[in-house]
Structure formats: C-alpha cells, structure tokens
Design a protein around this motif. Structure first.
Motif, PDB file in Angstrom:
ATOM      1  N   GLN B  81      20.196  11.828 -28.339  1.00 55.97           N
ATOM      2  CA  GLN B  81      20.833  13.140 -28.485  1.00 55.97           C
ATOM      3  C   GLN B  81      20.859  13.857 -27.139  1.00 55.97           C
ATOM      4  O   GLN B  81      21.875  14.465 -26.770  1.00 55.97           O
ATOM      5  CB  GLN B  81      20.083  13.997 -29.515  1.00 55.97           C
ATOM      6  CG  GLN B  81      20.705  15.387 -29.667  1.00 55.97           C
ATOM      7  CD  GLN B  81      20.303  16.040 -30.990  1.00 55.97           C
ATOM      8  OE1 GLN B  81      19.337  15.658 -31.618  1.00 55.97           O
ATOM      9  NE2 GLN B  81      21.064  17.029 -31.403  1.00 55.97           N
ATOM     10  N   ALA B  82      19.787  13.760 -26.398  1.00 57.99           N
ATOM     11  CA  ALA B  82      19.739  14.370 -25.070  1.00 57.99           C
ATOM     12  C   ALA B  82      20.774  13.721 -24.153  1.00 57.99           C
ATOM     13  O   ALA B  82      21.509  14.406 -23.440  1.00 57.99           O
ATOM     14  CB  ALA B  82      18.337  14.237 -24.483  1.00 57.99           C
ATOM     15  N   ASP B  83      20.833  12.424 -24.196  1.00 56.14           N
ATOM     16  CA  ASP B  83      21.822  11.703 -23.378  1.00 56.14           C
ATOM     17  C   ASP B  83      23.237  12.156 -23.727  1.00 56.14           C
ATOM     18  O   ASP B  83      24.068  12.394 -22.853  1.00 56.14           O
ATOM     19  CB  ASP B  83      21.713  10.184 -23.624  1.00 56.14           C
ATOM     20  CG  ASP B  83      20.484   9.594 -22.957  1.00 56.14           C
ATOM     21  OD1 ASP B  83      19.807  10.326 -22.206  1.00 56.14           O
ATOM     22  OD2 ASP B  83      20.192   8.408 -23.196  1.00 56.14           O
ATOM     23  N   HIS B  84      23.467  12.257 -25.037  1.00 53.48           N
ATOM     24  CA  HIS B  84      24.795  12.647 -25.489  1.00 53.48           C
ATOM     25  C   HIS B  84      25.146  14.049 -24.999  1.00 53.48           C
ATOM     26  O   HIS B  84      26.235  14.296 -24.503  1.00 53.48           O
ATOM     27  CB  HIS B  84      24.885  12.582 -27.014  1.00 53.48           C
ATOM     28  CG  HIS B  84      26.208  13.026 -27.552  1.00 53.48           C
ATOM     29  ND1 HIS B  84      26.326  13.770 -28.700  1.00 53.48           N
ATOM     30  CD2 HIS B  84      27.466  12.837 -27.091  1.00 53.48           C
ATOM     31  CE1 HIS B  84      27.605  14.007 -28.915  1.00 53.48           C
ATOM     32  NE2 HIS B  84      28.318  13.455 -27.959  1.00 53.48           N
ATOM     33  N   VAL B 110      29.985   7.744 -28.699  1.00 52.83           N
ATOM     34  CA  VAL B 110      30.185   6.308 -28.906  1.00 52.83           C
ATOM     35  C   VAL B 110      29.662   5.526 -27.703  1.00 52.83           C
ATOM     36  O   VAL B 110      29.027   4.479 -27.857  1.00 52.83           O
ATOM     37  CB  VAL B 110      31.685   6.000 -29.128  1.00 52.83           C
ATOM     38  CG1 VAL B 110      31.941   4.503 -29.072  1.00 52.83           C
ATOM     39  CG2 VAL B 110      32.146   6.566 -30.461  1.00 52.83           C
ATOM     40  N   GLU B 111      29.909   6.061 -26.519  1.00 50.38           N
ATOM     41  CA  GLU B 111      29.484   5.363 -25.313  1.00 50.38           C
ATOM     42  C   GLU B 111      27.962   5.321 -25.198  1.00 50.38           C
ATOM     43  O   GLU B 111      27.393   4.262 -24.903  1.00 50.38           O
ATOM     44  CB  GLU B 111      30.065   6.072 -24.099  1.00 50.38           C
ATOM     45  CG  GLU B 111      30.432   5.135 -22.972  1.00 50.38           C
ATOM     46  CD  GLU B 111      31.646   5.661 -22.214  1.00 50.38           C
ATOM     47  OE1 GLU B 111      31.504   5.959 -21.031  1.00 50.38           O
ATOM     48  OE2 GLU B 111      32.728   5.811 -22.845  1.00 50.38           O
ATOM     49  N   VAL B 112      27.337   6.454 -25.448  1.00 52.11           N
ATOM     50  CA  VAL B 112      25.870   6.510 -25.354  1.00 52.11           C
ATOM     51  C   VAL B 112      25.232   5.543 -26.341  1.00 52.11           C
ATOM     52  O   VAL B 112      24.228   4.891 -26.040  1.00 52.11           O
ATOM     53  CB  VAL B 112      25.366   7.945 -25.624  1.00 52.11           C
ATOM     54  CG1 VAL B 112      23.866   7.959 -25.889  1.00 52.11           C
ATOM     55  CG2 VAL B 112      25.688   8.848 -24.437  1.00 52.11           C
ATOM     56  N   MET B 113      25.834   5.428 -27.508  1.00 49.95           N
ATOM     57  CA  MET B 113      25.230   4.614 -28.563  1.00 49.95           C
ATOM     58  C   MET B 113      25.553   3.137 -28.437  1.00 49.95           C
ATOM     59  O   MET B 113      24.910   2.309 -29.086  1.00 49.95           O
ATOM     60  CB  MET B 113      25.700   5.121 -29.934  1.00 49.95           C
ATOM     61  CG  MET B 113      25.255   6.526 -30.236  1.00 49.95           C
ATOM     62  SD  MET B 113      23.457   6.653 -30.325  1.00 49.95           S
ATOM     63  CE  MET B 113      23.194   6.193 -32.023  1.00 49.95           C
ATOM     64  N   GLU B 114      26.531   2.821 -27.641  1.00 55.49           N
ATOM     65  CA  GLU B 114      27.005   1.428 -27.574  1.00 55.49           C
ATOM     66  C   GLU B 114      25.885   0.386 -27.437  1.00 55.49           C
ATOM     67  O   GLU B 114      25.890  -0.615 -28.160  1.00 55.49           O
ATOM     68  CB  GLU B 114      28.019   1.272 -26.440  1.00 55.49           C
ATOM     69  CG  GLU B 114      28.682  -0.096 -26.372  1.00 55.49           C
ATOM     70  CD  GLU B 114      29.445  -0.494 -27.647  1.00 55.49           C
ATOM     71  OE1 GLU B 114      29.881   0.415 -28.374  1.00 55.49           O
ATOM     72  OE2 GLU B 114      29.581  -1.711 -27.911  1.00 55.49           O
ATOM     73  N   PRO B 115      24.903   0.582 -26.563  1.00 57.74           N
ATOM     74  CA  PRO B 115      23.865  -0.449 -26.421  1.00 57.74           C
ATOM     75  C   PRO B 115      23.070  -0.668 -27.704  1.00 57.74           C
ATOM     76  O   PRO B 115      22.417  -1.694 -27.847  1.00 57.74           O
ATOM     77  CB  PRO B 115      22.950   0.105 -25.327  1.00 57.74           C
ATOM     78  CG  PRO B 115      23.720   1.173 -24.643  1.00 57.74           C
ATOM     79  CD  PRO B 115      24.690   1.707 -25.628  1.00 57.74           C
ATOM     80  N   TYR B 116      23.100   0.305 -28.587  1.00 56.73           N
ATOM     81  CA  TYR B 116      22.270   0.215 -29.783  1.00 56.73           C
ATOM     82  C   TYR B 116      23.086  -0.132 -31.030  1.00 56.73           C
ATOM     83  O   TYR B 116      22.556  -0.171 -32.124  1.00 56.73           O
ATOM     84  CB  TYR B 116      21.539   1.539 -30.006  1.00 56.73           C
ATOM     85  CG  TYR B 116      20.710   1.957 -28.824  1.00 56.73           C
ATOM     86  CD1 TYR B 116      19.425   1.441 -28.635  1.00 56.73           C
ATOM     87  CD2 TYR B 116      21.200   2.849 -27.883  1.00 56.73           C
ATOM     88  CE1 TYR B 116      18.670   1.811 -27.545  1.00 56.73           C
ATOM     89  CE2 TYR B 116      20.457   3.218 -26.788  1.00 56.73           C
ATOM     90  CZ  TYR B 116      19.190   2.699 -26.628  1.00 56.73           C
ATOM     91  OH  TYR B 116      18.435   3.057 -25.539  1.00 56.73           O
ATOM     92  N   ARG B 196      37.632   0.296 -33.662  1.00 53.54           N
ATOM     93  CA  ARG B 196      38.131   1.006 -34.841  1.00 53.54           C
ATOM     94  C   ARG B 196      37.716   2.470 -34.836  1.00 53.54           C
ATOM     95  O   ARG B 196      38.497   3.352 -35.148  1.00 53.54           O
ATOM     96  CB  ARG B 196      37.589   0.354 -36.105  1.00 53.54           C
ATOM     97  CG  ARG B 196      38.570  -0.564 -36.775  1.00 53.54           C
ATOM     98  CD  ARG B 196      38.097  -0.891 -38.169  1.00 53.54           C
ATOM     99  NE  ARG B 196      38.591  -2.194 -38.580  1.00 53.54           N
ATOM    100  CZ  ARG B 196      37.953  -3.013 -39.386  1.00 53.54           C
ATOM    101  NH1 ARG B 196      36.770  -2.674 -39.862  1.00 53.54           N
ATOM    102  NH2 ARG B 196      38.467  -4.164 -39.722  1.00 53.54           N
ATOM    103  N   THR B 197      36.468   2.703 -34.515  1.00 56.53           N
ATOM    104  CA  THR B 197      35.975   4.076 -34.506  1.00 56.53           C
ATOM    105  C   THR B 197      36.732   4.923 -33.485  1.00 56.53           C
ATOM    106  O   THR B 197      37.112   6.061 -33.758  1.00 56.53           O
ATOM    107  CB  THR B 197      34.478   4.102 -34.182  1.00 56.53           C
ATOM    108  OG1 THR B 197      33.784   3.283 -35.128  1.00 56.53           O
ATOM    109  CG2 THR B 197      33.937   5.518 -34.257  1.00 56.53           C
TER     110      THR B 197
END
Lengths: 239, 239
Positions: B81-84, B110-116, B196-197
DNA sequence: CAAGTGTTTTGAACATGTTCAAGAAATTGG
DNA sequence: CCAATTTCTTGAACATGTTCAAAACACTTG
C-alpha cells in the motif's frame, strides 16, 4: 489420490449419480455428518476426525470419498443449489413481473442459506481463492455456474418485460453477476435475518429493472454498447 | 497469546512504530524472509519453519511478532500500500484529468502488485473471509481502508472534473468500491502482465467518468438519488 | 466354490500451523 | 552493581488436515 478416480464428488451437481448402494450410503452419511457438524460448530472447528466418527467411518474412508475437507463444501453447494432451484421455481411459476421474479429468486436464496449464515463466510473464503476449484469462476464449477446462470435466464425469459434487443443475449449472465454481488454483500452482512441484504436487494432490483428499460435511451445507448463490446473483448483475450 | 500484547503487527500501517532497535530488526527480518519465500514458492508452500530458519530465528519467535501466518499478510499489505501510494502520487502530481488520474492510480497498483501476482490470490482468499481481520471491510482494517479511500478522494479533488453536487460526498468511497471490483477481477485474471485487468480498467474508467457526468441528467437523477439514499439506509441498519 | 480382480475401509504415520513453559537477554530501580 | 521486572527467544509438544500401505469386502469368472 484415490478419491480422484473414486465416485465423483460433484456428481450430485448434475443430479444423476451411478454408485453402488453401499458407496452411496457411506457418502451420504459423511455429507450428513459434515453438514450437521458444520452447522453446529462451524467449518474450522469441525475436524475431519469428528466428521468421520459422527458418520461412523474412519478418517481415511472420508478421504476416499472427498479429496479434502474443502471438497465437502462442494457437496454443500450442490445441496443448497438444488434447494434454491426448487424454492425459486415456486415463485417463477406464478410471477411474470421481472422485478418480482428477481426479488423472489434472491429472497429464496437468502432463506435457503439462512441456517448456514454463521459459517457460510468460511465457505466463501475458500471459494474466493482463484486457483480453488470451488471458486464460482473456476473451470471445475462451470456446470454449477451454468445451472445458476440458467436460473437467471429463466427469470428473464419467463417475464413480460420488454428487453432491449442488444441486451437479450448477455442479460442473464449480467444478472447472475449482479446476484454474485448480492451474495458477496450477504457474506459480510452481520445483521440478524440478513436484514441488510434484503434491503439491498429490495432496493437495487427496481433500479436494475429501471436501468434495463433506460438502456434504449440514446444517452445510455453508447455506454451500454461500450460495456457489451468490452465483455466480448475480455472474453477474447485468452489465458 | 503473547503476540497480542507484543508490538502491534499492523503498527507499520500508520507509518510510525515505536520499538526497540533489536525487536524492530527481528521483525523486519521475519517479514523480509516471509515475503521472499512467498514470492518464490507461494503462500501455502512456505512453512513457518522455513520462514523462521530463513530469518535466523526460532519458530516460536516468529509467533511472538506475528500472531499467525495470516498476519504476515498484513505486513505485505502495508508494504504494497505504501509503495502504491508513492507510485500513484507521481501521477497525481502531474495530471488533472479525472480519467487519466483514475487510470494512473489503477495502473500503478497493477504494476506494484505484479511480482506478487502468482500468489496474491491466496492472500485475498484469506482477506475474503468476513470474520478475518484481514478483510478490507473489517473493523481492524479500517485505518488501511481509510488510507485507501483517501487516495481516491485525492483523485477526485485534484481533478478538474465538475462533479455533480449530490455525488461529491460519496464519490471517493464509490470509486474505491469500483477499485475493489477491479482488484477482484485482477485476482482472477490469469493473463500475463494482467492484460485483461488493464483492458478492463482502460475501458471502464472512461465509462465511469462519463456516467458521473451523466448523473445530472433528469433520467439518471432519480436512480442516482435512490442509490445514494440506499447507501445511507444501509449504513443506518446497525449490526 | 476358488481364484482373481476391483472396490472399500482402516488406522498409523506424516506435515505443518500453533501453543507454551521455561529460560536468556535487556532494562529499570535502588 | 545487584535485584526485580519486562522483553525477547527457544524448542519441544500439540492439533489437525492429509497420505498410504495393508487389509477387508464384494463381485466376477472359470
């Protein structure tokens, strides 16, 4: 994993099962025991050992019929879905007004699920995992999902509402999606008797119906067209 | 449960922590180890023993800082969340167009979460359980939720869009809800790079913005009024 | 009926999240 | 600096979902 070649866990979903009487009875006993214990103590608090004992079988035997504790949930789904379909049918047989039909179907569902409210959240927790076969969006639950969407197709087709042509094809699926939203809300609804959920449904269904009627107006036409095109495009991108 | 009186697991959420340097370092080591292992092997496959070993502490010690394996997810949330927020800020600082701001914020997420992506579903599984403190709707996550809604408040306030007066108060919360929908879709999105997202967001955001503009039209006015009234009423029914 | 084949059942063993009593280390008060 | 107190750390023990090799049972075939 012996249970995979064993009597299909979701066989009951389709309605037909072809099992020896013995196997079938053991299977039922396990489901009955599980649902009873789930209702009484919740999902987490119920151990597989307790289920097996209650059903009068060994733990290993329970795993012969159900690949995992989660798979017992599938049985729960099948049962309640059948109950819901039966209950909803009574409404659909007598109502032709779209709004009444929609509300009737939702209310029937809420009623059927009421005894399981307390722990149904735990169920949906598992269903929420994308990789879980229990997810309503998973390939494994395609038959159950189709059955559910069919119910909404019935809701639309049996009604005397005049549905804009562009919407016809997609509407049942869209209503099902709307219904999933109601379910999601229900899961988080702590009010006794699911009062909030009933309120939500009672008030949003008329809005939905009105919006469907509005869809033919020029202002909404283009947005609706965008939406339908998007759905097609989303379906187009392969996994 | 010693960990309950121990340094608050979600202290990092607010940003401030008051812990001794030693405790803080152990805590961080555990989080780092956990997230590394989660990313490499997924959530389920990562054992508490492995996390403890990787962090160079005992299993019991890990439980001193985190009440359960699930609670490690809270740490994950706080971090991303902080990163976002940081990443989104860069967009918000330079864009004034509402549509661009919304898309920017979603894309940043979406970008921040991509690795996860691969295992984030497992996270949300836990978050989906209503009784779980990790649910985005739970009282426990109220601060995190407020922070998240605030981001959307910023999106609205910093834009040059003319928002209909009736909508002003509720819009940020509604946009957050819309965003939760996107997240739900993302969780189930198997396409590489969350294609898709991205498509969903890129196409629905303009619809949302257009609909906001349309809200002042007489046809939609009454439906919107109904919707806002419903929200108030729903908030009114106490648990 | 006996042998063979597939189905069902069993319970001990295993893996992993979690707890807990005990001890080590740091901190505080005198 | 010593004693008391609080904080931190440990690893063995526990609970429960799951597996598996072996046994019991059922059913077919010669």
């Amino acid at each position: 994993m012996p249970a995979d070649d064993a009597p299909a866990d979701d066989a009951a979903a389709a309605g037909e099962v072809e099992l020896g009487p013995k196997a079938s009875r053991t299977r039922s006993a396990i489901i009955d025991a599980a649902l009873r214990l789930f209702r009484e103590h919740g999902f987490e608090a119920t151990t597989m050992r307790a289920i097996a004992t209650e059903a009068g079988v060994s733990v290993g035997n329970a795993y012969y019929y159900f690949a995992s504790k989660e798979h017992l949930i599938q049985a729960f789904y099948d049962r309640t879905q059948a109950d819901h379909a039966r209950s909803a049918q009574r409404v659909l047989d007598r109502e032709t007004d779209l709004e009444a039909r929609m509300i009737g179907v939702v209310e029937a569902w809420v009623e059927v699920m009421e005894p399981y409210r307390a722990f149904a959240g735990t169920f949906f927790k598992n269903a929420a995992e994308p990789t879980s076969p229990l997810s309503p969006f998973s390939p494994e639950s395609t038959p159950a999902r189709e059955t559910s969407i069919d119910l909404w197709r019935q809701v639309v087709q049996g009604s005397d509402a005049r549905i804009p042509k562009v919407l016809r094809a997609e509407l049942p699926e869209l209503l099902w999606l709307y219904f999933m939203g109601v379910v999601l809300y229900w899961v988080h609804d702590p009010t006794p008797g699911a009062a909030r959920t009933r309120l939500l449904a009672g008030r949003t269904v008329p809005m939905v119906v009105r919006t469907i009627g509005l869809a033919r107006l020029p202002v909404l036409r283009s947005t609706l067209a965008d939406l339908l095109a998007l759905i097609q495009d989303l379906k187009g991108i392969s996994a």
